[in-house]
Design an enzyme around this catalytic site. Structure first.
Site, PDB file in Angstrom:
ATOM      1  N   THR A  87       0.851  -1.194   0.000  1.00  0.00           N
ATOM      2  CA  THR A  87       0.000   0.000   0.000  1.00  0.00           C
ATOM      3  C   THR A  87       0.892   1.251   0.000  1.00  0.00           C
ATOM      4  O   THR A  87       2.110   1.163   0.126  1.00  0.00           O
ATOM      5  CB  THR A  87      -0.959   0.015   1.215  1.00  0.00           C
ATOM      6  N   LYS A 116       7.467   1.993   2.891  1.00  0.00           N
ATOM      7  CA  LYS A 116       8.464   2.562   3.803  1.00  0.00           C
ATOM      8  C   LYS A 116       7.847   2.996   5.134  1.00  0.00           C
ATOM      9  O   LYS A 116       8.498   2.941   6.170  1.00  0.00           O
ATOM     10  CB  LYS A 116       9.117   3.800   3.160  1.00  0.00           C
ATOM     11  N   GLU A 201       6.388  10.108  -6.154  1.00  0.00           N
ATOM     12  CA  GLU A 201       5.396   9.720  -5.152  1.00  0.00           C
ATOM     13  C   GLU A 201       4.055  10.368  -5.497  1.00  0.00           C
ATOM     14  O   GLU A 201       4.007  11.366  -6.232  1.00  0.00           O
ATOM     15  CB  GLU A 201       5.840  10.202  -3.771  1.00  0.00           C
ATOM     16  N   LYS A 216      14.058   6.339   3.341  1.00  0.00           N
ATOM     17  CA  LYS A 216      14.915   5.205   2.944  1.00  0.00           C
ATOM     18  C   LYS A 216      16.178   5.166   3.804  1.00  0.00           C
ATOM     19  O   LYS A 216      16.649   4.107   4.196  1.00  0.00           O
ATOM     20  CB  LYS A 216      15.282   5.331   1.466  1.00  0.00           C
ATOM     21  N   GLY A 310       9.605   1.964 -10.089  1.00  0.00           N
ATOM     22  CA  GLY A 310       9.012   1.356 -11.290  1.00  0.00           C
ATOM     23  C   GLY A 310       8.239   0.119 -10.905  1.00  0.00           C
ATOM     24  O   GLY A 310       8.557  -0.543  -9.913  1.00  0.00           O
TER      25      GLY A 310
HETATM   26  N1  HSE Z   1       9.418   8.265  -5.706  1.00  0.00           N
HETATM   27  C1  HSE Z   1      10.554   7.435  -5.475  1.00  0.00           C
HETATM   28  C2  HSE Z   1      11.701   7.892  -6.360  1.00  0.00           C
HETATM   29  C3  HSE Z   1      10.281   5.997  -5.797  1.00  0.00           C
HETATM   30  O1  HSE Z   1      11.511   8.780  -7.179  1.00  0.00           O
HETATM   31  O2  HSE Z   1      12.787   7.359  -6.186  1.00  0.00           O
HETATM   32  C4  HSE Z   1       9.823   5.126  -4.705  1.00  0.00           C
HETATM   33  O3  HSE Z   1      10.550   5.227  -3.532  1.00  0.00           O
END
Ligand code: HSE
Length: 331
Positions: A87, A116, A201, A216, A310
């Site tokens: 999700t 995350k 996002e 992250k 992706g």
């Molecule tokens: N939106 C993130 C990015 C991808 O552009 O790296 C998913 O963590």
């Protein structure tokens, strides 16, 4: 037979379902027989305890949201072995993934997630819970998508102390900065382009303000460096104030600018910020790629790069976690 429930059926969820269907014989050679017994979206679910036919589920989804039981009821009542939780991320509440993962671990099943939020909000709690019950909670897809990082550090670099990690952990920002570097376009001109790549996002401020990279970083710091950190510990500056002129100045000294996430346990650094990077440095990668430099005590510097986002790339990391959990049992 491994019974799987899939919670979340956006791009990543559909990517996972497609791979579980398309690569069934290859994956079953590694882990034995499996079937998907329930798929949930944010509204409801489709369930077949004898195994769903994925193309039918995807066709069904095209007609609108599912109308069966809600995900929480599926998690609490169905008979299954593995929950794949994909999700949408909310780094502040961790929901809805946090409740899903707590309930699944409570019921005694393994969990693989790309979300995350739950790990940023409750990393130690969830990992302790899994450990106490002898379950696996796997989350390779949360930090760097298909870029092999968490399992690589835990397995292939086992026995090493990780001294620091520096990484390009957000593909959207890296794409924007690469375009600004090459075309000298402004940040806002490129943002629209980046959104069209479908890797940003749902709320792109998560990307450009450094929030996604910080999330992250918390997961990497906690899982690989035992830093027991939370989101508030990260000093965050995004890329919204970077101008094309900044690239001009940097390039006269053979530098470019990248959004770098850094975790260093000894120096107590947890930081996401735009930094000058020499043109030929591995972190000066271009486009939507992610990269990480891991400094270790024994192996020295290890550099990895790969696609951080992706549909199939993220699904690939989820499948590899699933194989990691079940491979040993069937060998
Ligand atoms: N939106 C993130 C990015 C991808 O552009 O790296 C998913 O963590």
């Amino acid at each position: 037979m491994i019974n799987i429930i899939l919670i979340g059926f956006g791009a990543v969820g559909q990517g996972v379902a497609e791979l579980l269907y398309r690569k069934k014989s290859e994956i079953e050679r590694l882990i034995g027989k499996y079937r998907v017994v329930a798929v949930c979206d944010s509204k409801g679910s489709v369930i077949d305890e004898n195994g769903l036919r994925i193309p039918d589920v995807i066709e069904r989804k095209k007609k609108g949201a599912f109308d069966g039981k809600k995900s929480i009821e599926v998690i609490e009542t169905l008979d299954y072995d593995l929950m794949i939780e994909v999700t949408t991320t909310d780094v502040h509440s961790g929901e809805p993934g946090l409740t899903h993962i707590r309930q699944a671990l409570e019921r005694g099943v393994n969990v693989v997630t790309s979300n995350k939020g739950p790990l940023v909000v409750a990393f130690s709690e969830l990992n302790r819970m899994a450990e106490k019950k002898g379950l696996r909670l796997m989350y390779e897809a949360t930090a760097g998508g298909a870029m092999p990082l968490i399992k690589l550090a835990k397995n292939d670099l086992a026995g090493n102390e990780i001294l620091f990690i520096k990484g390009v952990l957000n593909g959207t920002c890296n794409y924007i900065l690469s375009r600004m570097e090459k075309e000298r376009m402004t940040y806002s001109q490129v943002l629209v382009e980046a959104q069209e790549l479908n890797i940003a996002e749902a709320d792109p401020t998560y990307d450009v303000e450094g929030i996604d990279a910080a999330a992250k970083l918390v997961i990497l710091a906690n899982s690989l460096m035992e830093m027991d950190s939370c989101f508030r510990d990260v000093e965050i500056r995004g890329i919204t104030e970077i101008t094309p002129e900044a690239f001009e100045v940097a390039s006269t000294r053979n530098y470019t600018i990248r959004l770098i996430a850094e975790a260093n346990r000894e120096k107590r650094i947890l930081k996401v910020s735009p930094r000058l990077v020499p043109f030929h440095h591995p972190l000066a990668i271009r486009g939507t790629m992610n990269a990480a430099l891991i400094k270790t005590d024994l192996a020295g510097d290890v550099v990895v790069m790969g696609r951080g986002a992706g549909k199939y790339e993220t699904a690939s990391a989820i499948i590899s976690d699933m194989v990691e959990i079940y491979r040993k049992r069937y060998e």
